[in-house]
Write a protein that holds these residues in place. Structure first.
Motif, mmCIF file in Angstrom:
data_model
loop_
_atom_site.group_PDB
_atom_site.id
_atom_site.type_symbol
_atom_site.label_atom_id
_atom_site.label_comp_id
_atom_site.label_asym_id
_atom_site.label_seq_id
_atom_site.Cartn_x
_atom_site.Cartn_y
_atom_site.Cartn_z
ATOM 1 N N THR A 238 39.737 28.317 20.091
ATOM 2 C CA THR A 238 39.918 29.759 20.284
ATOM 3 C C THR A 238 38.887 30.580 19.504
ATOM 4 O OG1 THR A 238 41.525 29.849 18.485
ATOM 5 C CG2 THR A 238 42.385 29.552 20.732
ATOM 6 N N HIS A 239 37.953 29.892 18.848
ATOM 7 C CA HIS A 239 36.906 30.547 18.051
ATOM 8 C C HIS A 239 37.507 31.482 16.999
ATOM 9 C CE1 HIS A 239 33.960 28.893 20.742
ATOM 10 N NE2 HIS A 239 34.624 29.411 21.779
ATOM 11 N N ARG A 240 38.587 31.035 16.410
ATOM 12 C CA ARG A 240 39.288 31.803 15.383
ATOM 13 C C ARG A 240 39.262 30.985 14.091
ATOM 14 N NH1 ARG A 240 45.728 32.358 15.724
ATOM 15 N NH2 ARG A 240 46.019 32.338 13.488
ATOM 16 N N ASP A 241 38.746 31.533 13.034
ATOM 17 C CA ASP A 241 38.667 30.838 11.738
ATOM 18 C C ASP A 241 38.015 29.460 11.895
ATOM 19 O OD1 ASP A 241 39.986 32.950 10.391
ATOM 20 O OD2 ASP A 241 41.930 32.145 11.009
ATOM 21 N N GLU A 242 36.825 29.433 12.472
ATOM 22 C CA GLU A 242 36.184 28.165 12.793
ATOM 23 C C GLU A 242 35.861 27.333 11.550
ATOM 24 O OE1 GLU A 242 32.912 28.574 15.459
ATOM 25 O OE2 GLU A 242 34.112 29.630 16.942
ATOM 26 N N GLU A 243 35.537 27.995 10.453
ATOM 27 C CA GLU A 243 35.248 27.243 9.228
ATOM 28 C C GLU A 243 36.474 26.463 8.773
ATOM 29 O OE1 GLU A 243 33.906 28.060 4.614
ATOM 30 O OE2 GLU A 243 33.685 29.657 6.104
ATOM 31 N N TYR A 244 37.634 27.123 8.779
ATOM 32 C CA TYR A 244 38.871 26.444 8.414
ATOM 33 C C TYR A 244 39.245 25.388 9.452
ATOM 34 C CZ TYR A 244 39.654 29.878 4.745
ATOM 35 O OH TYR A 244 39.546 30.644 3.631
ATOM 36 N N GLY A 245 38.969 25.670 10.713
ATOM 37 C CA GLY A 245 39.262 24.703 11.763
ATOM 38 C C GLY A 245 38.522 23.394 11.557
ATOM 39 N N ARG A 246 37.249 23.480 11.190
ATOM 40 C CA ARG A 246 36.463 22.264 10.926
ATOM 41 C C ARG A 246 37.038 21.493 9.735
ATOM 42 N NH1 ARG A 246 32.491 25.974 11.816
ATOM 43 N NH2 ARG A 246 31.452 25.755 13.827
ATOM 44 N N ILE A 247 37.422 22.229 8.706
ATOM 45 C CA ILE A 247 38.002 21.575 7.526
ATOM 46 C C ILE A 247 39.314 20.892 7.893
ATOM 47 C CG2 ILE A 247 39.028 21.988 5.254
ATOM 48 C CD1 ILE A 247 36.948 24.261 4.919
ATOM 49 N N PHE A 248 40.156 21.583 8.660
ATOM 50 C CA PHE A 248 41.451 21.018 9.052
ATOM 51 C C PHE A 248 41.281 19.757 9.887
ATOM 52 C CE2 PHE A 248 44.016 25.258 8.931
ATOM 53 C CZ PHE A 248 43.831 25.319 7.565
ATOM 54 N N VAL A 249 40.371 19.799 10.858
ATOM 55 C CA VAL A 249 40.170 18.629 11.717
ATOM 56 C C VAL A 249 39.614 17.468 10.900
ATOM 57 C CG1 VAL A 249 38.842 17.707 13.651
ATOM 58 C CG2 VAL A 249 39.950 19.927 13.860
#
Length: 80
Positions: free
Chosen positions: A35-46
């Motif tokens: 969803t291109h929302r908080d992509e930096e955190y998304g990468r960390i979470f994945v």
């Protein structure tokens, strides 16, 4: 606590809980990335979810799952 199975079953179950948490964490991260929302955190979470999940899966197979399998095999051979 005096049951010889208790330690292995507890560790095996807790590792399953860690894996479940890792799936949820990676899924939230993937949602953020898609969803291109908080992509930096998304990468960390994945990244964290997958790495810890793989480590937990390996520990769940060996030694906890392997030890339970050996205990079952020993019980069936010894007749107890």
């Amino acid at each position: 606590m005096l049951n010889k199975w208790a330690l292995w079953q507890y560790a095996h179950t807790m590792l399953g809980a860690v894996q479940t948490g890792c799936f949820v964490m990676a899924a939230v991260g993937a949602f953020y990335l898609l969803t291109h929302r908080d992509e930096e955190y998304g990468r960390i979470f994945v990244r964290a979810g997958v790495l810890v999940g793989v480590f937990a899966a390996l520990l769940q197979l060996y030694p906890t799952g392997d030890a339970q399998c050996k205990m079952i095999s020993w019980e069936s051979v010894s007749g107890f």
